[in-house]
Design a protein around this motif. Structure first.
Motif, mmCIF file in Angstrom:
data_model
loop_
_atom_site.group_PDB
_atom_site.id
_atom_site.type_symbol
_atom_site.label_atom_id
_atom_site.label_comp_id
_atom_site.label_asym_id
_atom_site.label_seq_id
_atom_site.Cartn_x
_atom_site.Cartn_y
_atom_site.Cartn_z
ATOM 1 N N HIS A 25 0.796 -1.228 0.000
ATOM 2 C CA HIS A 25 0.000 0.000 0.000
ATOM 3 C C HIS A 25 0.829 1.279 0.000
ATOM 4 N N GLY A 26 2.136 1.143 0.208
ATOM 5 C CA GLY A 26 2.999 2.315 0.200
ATOM 6 C C GLY A 26 2.802 3.233 1.389
ATOM 7 N N ARG A 27 2.246 2.699 2.465
ATOM 8 C CA ARG A 27 1.984 3.501 3.665
ATOM 9 C C ARG A 27 2.558 2.788 4.877
ATOM 10 N N ILE A 28 2.860 3.565 5.897
ATOM 11 C CA ILE A 28 3.392 3.032 7.145
ATOM 12 C C ILE A 28 2.224 2.532 8.008
ATOM 13 N N ALA A 29 2.425 1.414 8.660
ATOM 14 C CA ALA A 29 1.371 0.786 9.450
ATOM 15 C C ALA A 29 1.382 1.231 10.906
ATOM 16 N N GLY A 30 1.604 2.506 11.165
ATOM 17 C CA GLY A 30 1.482 3.028 12.521
ATOM 18 C C GLY A 30 0.010 3.110 12.890
ATOM 19 N N ILE A 31 -0.345 2.613 14.026
ATOM 20 C CA ILE A 31 -1.758 2.485 14.396
ATOM 21 C C ILE A 31 -2.460 3.830 14.478
ATOM 22 N N SER A 32 -1.808 4.850 15.034
ATOM 23 C CA SER A 32 -2.488 6.149 15.127
ATOM 24 C C SER A 32 -2.782 6.716 13.737
ATOM 25 N N GLY A 33 -1.874 6.517 12.796
ATOM 26 C CA GLY A 33 -2.118 6.974 11.430
ATOM 27 C C GLY A 33 -3.233 6.192 10.763
ATOM 28 N N LEU A 34 -3.278 4.884 11.023
ATOM 29 C CA LEU A 34 -4.349 4.052 10.455
ATOM 30 C C LEU A 34 -5.705 4.457 11.038
ATOM 31 N N ILE A 35 -5.735 4.734 12.330
ATOM 32 C CA ILE A 35 -6.992 5.161 12.959
ATOM 33 C C ILE A 35 -7.431 6.498 12.387
ATOM 34 N N ALA A 36 -6.486 7.408 12.147
ATOM 35 C CA ALA A 36 -6.832 8.704 11.551
ATOM 36 C C ALA A 36 -7.448 8.511 10.167
ATOM 37 N N GLN A 37 -6.924 7.571 9.394
ATOM 38 C CA GLN A 37 -7.497 7.294 8.074
ATOM 39 C C GLN A 37 -8.917 6.763 8.192
ATOM 40 N N VAL A 38 -9.135 5.875 9.150
ATOM 41 C CA VAL A 38 -10.463 5.271 9.319
ATOM 42 C C VAL A 38 -11.465 6.296 9.858
ATOM 43 N N MET A 39 -10.994 7.237 10.669
ATOM 44 C CA MET A 39 -11.898 8.240 11.238
ATOM 45 C C MET A 39 -12.338 9.289 10.213
ATOM 46 N N ASN A 40 -11.660 9.359 9.085
ATOM 47 C CA ASN A 40 -12.025 10.303 8.035
ATOM 48 C C ASN A 40 -13.166 9.704 7.212
ATOM 49 N N PRO A 41 -14.367 10.289 7.257
ATOM 50 C CA PRO A 41 -15.510 9.706 6.547
ATOM 51 C C PRO A 41 -15.292 9.602 5.034
ATOM 52 N N GLN A 42 -14.451 10.446 4.471
ATOM 53 C CA GLN A 42 -14.223 10.413 3.030
ATOM 54 C C GLN A 42 -13.391 9.217 2.595
ATOM 55 N N THR A 43 -12.571 8.689 3.488
ATOM 56 C CA THR A 43 -11.708 7.571 3.115
ATOM 57 C C THR A 43 -12.027 6.283 3.866
ATOM 58 N N LEU A 44 -13.081 6.269 4.657
ATOM 59 C CA LEU A 44 -13.370 5.124 5.526
ATOM 60 C C LEU A 44 -13.355 3.794 4.781
ATOM 61 N N LYS A 46 -12.475 3.368 1.598
ATOM 62 C CA LYS A 46 -11.542 3.400 0.477
ATOM 63 C C LYS A 46 -10.122 3.073 0.906
ATOM 64 N N THR A 47 -9.910 2.884 2.173
ATOM 65 C CA THR A 47 -8.561 2.668 2.677
ATOM 66 C C THR A 47 -8.389 1.241 3.190
ATOM 67 N N PRO A 48 -7.226 0.645 2.946
ATOM 68 C CA PRO A 48 -6.964 -0.684 3.509
ATOM 69 C C PRO A 48 -6.746 -0.637 5.020
ATOM 70 N N ALA A 49 -6.625 0.565 5.574
ATOM 71 C CA ALA A 49 -6.413 0.700 7.016
ATOM 72 C C ALA A 49 -7.553 0.061 7.802
ATOM 73 N N LEU A 50 -8.768 0.172 7.293
ATOM 74 C CA LEU A 50 -9.926 -0.412 7.975
ATOM 75 C C LEU A 50 -9.734 -1.915 8.160
#
Length: 139
Positions: A25-44, A46-50
């Motif tokens: 995915h080209g992204r770092i798997a830091g949990i706080s960053g993943l949670i920030a991605q999931v908390m964004n309704p626009q990317t909920l 659309k992101t593999p973080a979920l």
């Protein structure tokens, strides 16, 4: 199975997951960053973080079905809540969480992550020492 072997297997799986997430995915798997991605309704959705985060919650339940985890909590619910709030505050203050800095950052030889990890590990050591040996073990 010996505890050290389980820890080794767990660490290896964690390392594989972090490296796999970075390369796929080209992204770092830091949990706080993943949670920030999931908390964004626009990317909920659309992101593999979920799916990564869901795996963190679901897999321990499957593990519990095949083994008897030996988990003992000696802290009151209030101390657990306070600890969680302090960790959240530290995550924002340190621009990342322990997994982001300690696992992902150090593996990329990030100087900022090395300093952050040394800082929160030292703070943790001091906190445990003070609570157990100076204050007599709060719970």
């Amino acid at each position: 199975m010996h505890d050290f072997l389980l820890a080794f297997i767990g660490g290896a799986l964690l390392g594989l997951a972090v490296v796999g997430y970075l390369y796929v995915h080209g992204r770092i798997a830091g949990i706080s960053g993943l949670i920030a991605q999931v908390m964004n309704p626009q990317t909920l959705f659309k992101t593999p973080a979920l799916w990564f985060l869901l795996g963190l919650f679901v897999i321990p339940f499957f593990y519990g079905l095949v083994t008897t985890p030996n988990i003992e909590l000696n802290a009151s619910p209030w101390m657990m809540i306070l600890a969680g709030l302090l960790v959240g505050f530290g995550t924002r203050l340190g621009s990342g969480c322990t997994s982001g800095h300690g696992i992902c950052g150090i593996s990329r030889l990030s100087k900022r992550s090395i300093v952050a990890t040394l800082t929160f590990m030292f703070a943790g050591f001091i906190t445990v020492y003070v609570i157990r040996h100076v204050l007599g073990g709060l719970s």
